[in-house]
Design a protein around this motif. Structure first.
Motif, PDB file in Angstrom:
ATOM      1  N   LYS A  37       0.812  -1.218   0.000  1.00 59.44           N
ATOM      2  CA  LYS A  37       0.000   0.000   0.000  1.00 59.44           C
ATOM      3  C   LYS A  37       0.846   1.269   0.000  1.00 59.44           C
ATOM      4  O   LYS A  37       0.373   2.329  -0.362  1.00 59.44           O
ATOM      5  CB  LYS A  37      -0.914   0.032   1.248  1.00 59.44           C
ATOM      6  CG  LYS A  37      -1.773  -1.200   1.422  1.00 59.44           C
ATOM      7  CD  LYS A  37      -2.850  -1.261   0.400  1.00 59.44           C
ATOM      8  CE  LYS A  37      -3.750  -2.471   0.668  1.00 59.44           C
ATOM      9  NZ  LYS A  37      -4.265  -3.075  -0.505  1.00 59.44           N
ATOM     10  N   THR A  38       2.113   1.170   0.450  1.00 54.65           N
ATOM     11  CA  THR A  38       2.979   2.349   0.561  1.00 54.65           C
ATOM     12  C   THR A  38       4.275   2.121  -0.199  1.00 54.65           C
ATOM     13  O   THR A  38       4.693   0.975  -0.420  1.00 54.65           O
ATOM     14  CB  THR A  38       3.299   2.653   2.040  1.00 54.65           C
ATOM     15  OG1 THR A  38       3.964   1.528   2.617  1.00 54.65           O
ATOM     16  CG2 THR A  38       2.025   2.967   2.831  1.00 54.65           C
ATOM     17  N   TYR A  39       4.917   3.215  -0.589  1.00 53.63           N
ATOM     18  CA  TYR A  39       6.155   3.127  -1.358  1.00 53.63           C
ATOM     19  C   TYR A  39       7.093   4.273  -0.998  1.00 53.63           C
ATOM     20  O   TYR A  39       6.689   5.273  -0.403  1.00 53.63           O
ATOM     21  CB  TYR A  39       5.872   3.142  -2.865  1.00 53.63           C
ATOM     22  CG  TYR A  39       5.420   4.490  -3.384  1.00 53.63           C
ATOM     23  CD1 TYR A  39       6.333   5.368  -3.958  1.00 53.63           C
ATOM     24  CD2 TYR A  39       4.093   4.897  -3.275  1.00 53.63           C
ATOM     25  CE1 TYR A  39       5.929   6.612  -4.429  1.00 53.63           C
ATOM     26  CE2 TYR A  39       3.687   6.126  -3.740  1.00 53.63           C
ATOM     27  CZ  TYR A  39       4.607   6.978  -4.317  1.00 53.63           C
ATOM     28  OH  TYR A  39       4.205   8.213  -4.769  1.00 53.63           O
ATOM     29  N   MET A  72      -1.727   4.170  -4.086  1.00 56.79           N
ATOM     30  CA  MET A  72      -0.579   3.968  -3.207  1.00 56.79           C
ATOM     31  C   MET A  72      -0.179   5.297  -2.571  1.00 56.79           C
ATOM     32  O   MET A  72      -0.441   6.365  -3.126  1.00 56.79           O
ATOM     33  CB  MET A  72       0.578   3.353  -3.972  1.00 56.79           C
ATOM     34  CG  MET A  72       0.229   1.979  -4.544  1.00 56.79           C
ATOM     35  SD  MET A  72       1.655   1.046  -5.027  1.00 56.79           S
ATOM     36  CE  MET A  72       2.224   0.478  -3.439  1.00 56.79           C
TER      37      MET A  72
END
Length: 176
Positions: A37-39, A72
């Motif tokens: 979900k995160t980057y 994201m």
């Protein structure tokens, strides 16, 4: 005179052919991409990319925009790390052109009169690789590459980079 009617069509086909970006991607089939979900960007890898800082910034902004569209969120504690690298090569195309006339020199038909000439054109073809690494395992889980012609025209460069990134990330995350 009839050939002049076809020149705009030929130019359009040539321009369209040069503007396309071919893409390919590969991924680890054991990875569950729904968990990501995160980057964040992998700074150490991106710093090694041998392109101008302005182009790096353009690419990273385009990646930010695409990943945001996919829901994201950029994070200091990411699920995935994004890395980029590029390659460029000079492409030389040689086309042999022939023209024959049934009239030849003088009177009557002559099957041997004509000319042959070569046309040489060069262009720069580039590859943009976008790597997605699992942040915890530090392993590559997805890679996309776009191949196409790059421009030196500053006004068109941002649009071309956006086109590359959009097409490369089209299949990320992979659908199963």
């Amino acid at each position: 005179m009839k050939i002049l009617k076809f020149l705009p069509l030929a130019a359009l086909v040539f321009i369209t052919g040069c503007s396309s970006v071919q893409v390919a991607s590969d991924y680890d089939s054991k990875t569950d991409f729904n968990n990501y979900k995160t980057y964040a960007f992998f700074k150490e890898g991106i710093d090694k990319t041998e392109i101008s800082d302005l182009d790096k910034k353009r690419i990273l902004n385009a990646i930010d925009a695409e990943l945001t569209k996919k829901g994201m969120v950029k994070s200091a504690n990411p699920d995935i790390l994004i890395n980029i690298f590029t390659k460029a090569q000079q492409r030389v195309d040689i086309t042999q052109n022939s023209y024959y006339s049934p009239w030849g020199y003088g009177w009557g038909w002559n099957p041997y009169w004509g000319s042959t000439y070569n046309t040489v054109s060069t262009s720069v073809e580039g590859n943009l690789y976008i790597d997605v690494l699992d942040a915890k395992r530090k392993e590559l889980v997805w890679q996309g590459v776009g191949t196409g012609y790059i421009t030196k025209n500053r006004e068109k460069k941002e649009a071309r980079i956006n086109e590359f990134v959009t097409k490369v990330l089209k299949d990320f995350p992979p659908k199963r």
